[in-house]
Scaffold this motif. Structure first.
Motif, PDB file in Angstrom:
ATOM      1  N   GLY A  10      38.277  40.250  46.563  1.00  0.00           N
ATOM      2  CA  GLY A  10      37.893  41.654  46.722  1.00  0.00           C
ATOM      3  C   GLY A  10      36.496  41.818  47.286  1.00  0.00           C
ATOM      4  N   PRO A  11      35.465  41.203  46.668  1.00  0.00           N
ATOM      5  CA  PRO A  11      34.111  41.300  47.224  1.00  0.00           C
ATOM      6  C   PRO A  11      34.013  40.757  48.647  1.00  0.00           C
ATOM      7  CG  PRO A  11      34.027  40.550  44.955  1.00  0.00           C
ATOM      8  CD  PRO A  11      35.474  40.565  45.343  1.00  0.00           C
ATOM      9  N   ILE A  44      40.333  50.210  52.647  1.00  0.00           N
ATOM     10  CA  ILE A  44      41.165  49.157  53.245  1.00  0.00           C
ATOM     11  C   ILE A  44      41.008  47.861  52.459  1.00  0.00           C
ATOM     12  CG2 ILE A  44      41.508  47.742  55.294  1.00  0.00           C
ATOM     13  CD1 ILE A  44      40.627  50.129  56.970  1.00  0.00           C
ATOM     14  N   ALA A  45      39.777  47.532  52.087  1.00  0.00           N
ATOM     15  CA  ALA A  45      39.534  46.299  51.341  1.00  0.00           C
ATOM     16  C   ALA A  45      40.292  46.294  50.013  1.00  0.00           C
ATOM     17  CB  ALA A  45      38.036  46.121  51.104  1.00  0.00           C
ATOM     18  N   ARG A  46      40.237  47.410  49.291  1.00  0.00           N
ATOM     19  CA  ARG A  46      40.929  47.482  47.996  1.00  0.00           C
ATOM     20  C   ARG A  46      42.440  47.379  48.170  1.00  0.00           C
ATOM     21  NH1 ARG A  46      36.853  51.380  46.866  1.00  0.00           N
ATOM     22  NH2 ARG A  46      38.276  53.067  47.499  1.00  0.00           N
ATOM     23  N   ARG A  47      42.976  48.043  49.195  1.00  0.00           N
ATOM     24  CA  ARG A  47      44.417  48.011  49.406  1.00  0.00           C
ATOM     25  C   ARG A  47      44.901  46.623  49.829  1.00  0.00           C
ATOM     26  NH1 ARG A  47      46.070  53.742  52.407  1.00  0.00           N
ATOM     27  NH2 ARG A  47      45.785  55.078  50.558  1.00  0.00           N
ATOM     28  N   ARG A  48      44.079  45.898  50.579  1.00  0.00           N
ATOM     29  CA  ARG A  48      44.477  44.581  51.058  1.00  0.00           C
ATOM     30  C   ARG A  48      44.254  43.474  50.033  1.00  0.00           C
ATOM     31  NH1 ARG A  48      45.806  43.267  55.908  1.00  0.00           N
ATOM     32  NH2 ARG A  48      44.882  41.203  55.701  1.00  0.00           N
ATOM     33  N   THR A  49      43.424  43.723  49.031  1.00  0.00           N
ATOM     34  CA  THR A  49      43.058  42.657  48.092  1.00  0.00           C
ATOM     35  C   THR A  49      44.266  41.988  47.434  1.00  0.00           C
ATOM     36  OG1 THR A  49      40.835  43.515  47.674  1.00  0.00           O
ATOM     37  CG2 THR A  49      41.813  42.140  45.954  1.00  0.00           C
ATOM     38  N   PRO A  50      45.228  42.716  46.851  1.00  0.00           N
ATOM     39  CA  PRO A  50      46.358  42.025  46.201  1.00  0.00           C
ATOM     40  C   PRO A  50      47.142  41.120  47.153  1.00  0.00           C
ATOM     41  CG  PRO A  50      46.279  44.322  45.525  1.00  0.00           C
ATOM     42  CD  PRO A  50      45.309  44.182  46.654  1.00  0.00           C
ATOM     43  N   LYS A  51      47.404  41.599  48.382  1.00  0.00           N
ATOM     44  CA  LYS A  51      48.153  40.789  49.344  1.00  0.00           C
ATOM     45  C   LYS A  51      47.360  39.556  49.743  1.00  0.00           C
ATOM     46  CE  LYS A  51      50.534  40.962  53.816  1.00  0.00           C
ATOM     47  NZ  LYS A  51      49.959  39.698  54.306  1.00  0.00           N
ATOM     48  N   VAL A  52      46.063  39.737  50.001  1.00  0.00           N
ATOM     49  CA  VAL A  52      45.245  38.595  50.409  1.00  0.00           C
ATOM     50  C   VAL A  52      45.111  37.604  49.256  1.00  0.00           C
ATOM     51  CG1 VAL A  52      42.972  37.886  51.239  1.00  0.00           C
ATOM     52  CG2 VAL A  52      44.038  39.957  52.152  1.00  0.00           C
ATOM     53  N   GLU A 107      47.447  36.964  47.137  1.00  0.00           N
ATOM     54  CA  GLU A 107      48.693  36.203  47.177  1.00  0.00           C
ATOM     55  C   GLU A 107      48.647  35.143  48.271  1.00  0.00           C
ATOM     56  OE1 GLU A 107      51.371  36.135  45.143  1.00  0.00           O
ATOM     57  OE2 GLU A 107      50.001  37.335  43.898  1.00  0.00           O
ATOM     58  N   ASN A 108      48.048  35.489  49.415  1.00  0.00           N
ATOM     59  CA  ASN A 108      47.923  34.517  50.499  1.00  0.00           C
ATOM     60  C   ASN A 108      47.071  33.323  50.074  1.00  0.00           C
ATOM     61  OD1 ASN A 108      49.437  36.230  52.102  1.00  0.00           O
ATOM     62  ND2 ASN A 108      47.670  37.119  53.142  1.00  0.00           N
ATOM     63  N   TYR A 109      45.967  33.604  49.382  1.00  0.00           N
ATOM     64  CA  TYR A 109      45.128  32.504  48.907  1.00  0.00           C
ATOM     65  C   TYR A 109      45.811  31.719  47.793  1.00  0.00           C
ATOM     66  CZ  TYR A 109      40.993  33.403  51.702  1.00  0.00           C
ATOM     67  OH  TYR A 109      40.121  33.503  52.755  1.00  0.00           O
ATOM     68  N   ARG A 110      46.566  32.399  46.957  1.00  0.00           N
ATOM     69  CA  ARG A 110      47.300  31.695  45.907  1.00  0.00           C
ATOM     70  C   ARG A 110      48.276  30.694  46.530  1.00  0.00           C
ATOM     71  NH1 ARG A 110      48.483  35.830  43.192  1.00  0.00           N
ATOM     72  NH2 ARG A 110      46.885  35.656  41.576  1.00  0.00           N
TER      73      ARG A 110
END
Length: 355
Positions: free
Chosen positions: A14-15, A39-47, A49-52
């Protein structure tokens, strides 16, 4: 060693995105103070998951640290007159930041410093933004006179870099069945940029193309090759064609073997491990591409560590504060901080010659 950086764990995603979407030197949005965080807050969960999917963190700091260690070992041998050398990592959107590197440099008693971009090809959004942040950190820390600086601002066709990339492509081609190897498409991929930056005069596209052509020439093969871009985000127009759009189209044209060459990425991170290896590979197989192989990132390859050392060695021998192109601002530039340098090293004066 300047680079984008990446989150060291899922909580840092997120940061990281907040810093990215707040940076007007890479993305300019209407009402950015409001829209960027949204945009950052909305993309955080998806990103996240990508890092996971790639292990939960970015490996960029790991690889940059190993590259730095190898570079310093080779550089001490090749340039004993300027030894001992030390390397410091300064990321743009994740720790360690420029201020962290500067504090450690001061504690270590450094006096002469080289701001060495780890983006081979120059862009105002990558190298330019990182350098502007570095100079801001220097001033905010009150260290304007602590170090004399020079800038290694680009190296898109340096022979050592091209050799390392060519070796990576050769390795990838060996993973393709021999009967299809010569018909394999070399799909060069680079991080996309907003078209607004390109139209302003950013040199990134032609420096990417220069790297691609140098690698193809070094390979000496007859493989077809194509340049695409990846990782576009946000409600702005981006440089294309995108690799995501290209894959189905080249498959429809009958292409069945592809080697992806991440020409702008020298280390593994989310764009290689996540986008190319997972997302684009899945897409390629769905549309009928039988063999989809990525050329390995350079990471800690000895050839690349030696290349980094040679790039710095050549730079130090020239005794120049920056490249010929560095002070040339884009024709549409409106940022007065661009292409600056704090306390530059004195340029080497060529001796006069009588004729």
């Amino acid at each position: 060693m300047l680079n984008l950086g990446g989150p060291n764990n899922l909580d840092e995603v997120g940061p990281f995105l907040l810093r990215l979407f707040a940076d007007r030197e890479i993305i300019q949005l209407p009402a950015q103070r409001w829209l960027g965080p949204l945009i950052a807050r909305r993309r955080t969960p998806k990103v996240q998951e990508n890092y996971r999917a790639i292990g939960g963190s970015s490996p960029l700091l790991h690889w940059t640290t190993l590259q730095a260690e190898g570079m310093v070992r080779w550089l001490d041998q090749r340039s004993p007159a300027t030894a001992p050398h030390r390397a410091y990592v300064a990321f743009r959107y994740a720790s360690p930041f420029s201020a962290d590197a500067l504090r450690q440099m001061q504690a270590d008693g450094v006096r002469r410093a080289v701001a060495f971009t780890q983006y081979p090809q120059f862009s105002c959004a990558t190298t330019g933004s990182s350098l502007n942040e570095l100079w801001r950190a220097v001033r905010q820390s009150g260290l304007e006179d602590a170090f004399t600086w020079s800038v290694l601002d680009r190296w898109p066709t340096h022979p050592g870099f091209i050799e390392a990339m060519a070796q990576s492509v050769e390795y990838a081609l060996q993973q393709i069945p021999a009967a299809e190897r010569e018909q394999t498409l070399l799909l060069f991929s680079a991080h996309a940029l907003p078209l607004k930056l390109i139209n302003r005069g950013d040199p990134y596209p032609h420096e990417i193309a220069a790297s691609m052509h140098a690698v193809v020439q070094r390979l000496g093969t007859r493989n077809p090759f194509l340049l695409c871009y990846q990782s576009d985000v946000g409600p702005v127009r981006w440089l294309g064609p995108s690799i995501e759009q290209a894959i189905p189209r080249i498959a429809a044209q009958g292409q069945r073997s592809v080697v992806v060459v991440p020409i702008a990425f020298t280390s593994d991170h989310i764009e290689t491990l996540g986008e190319i290896d997972l997302e684009y590979a899945e897409l390629a197989h769905k549309v009928g591409i039988r063999h989809f192989v990525r050329a390995p990132a350079l990471n800690d390859a000895p050839t690349f560590q030696q290349a980094l050392a040679q790039i710095v060695c050549d730079h130090l021998q020239r005794e120049e504060p920056y490249s010929t192109q560095y002070r040339l601002r884009c024709p549409g530039c409106t940022n007065p901080q661009c292409r600056s340098i704090v306390n530059p090293v004195a340029a080497k004066v060529a001796p006069s010659v009588g004729l």
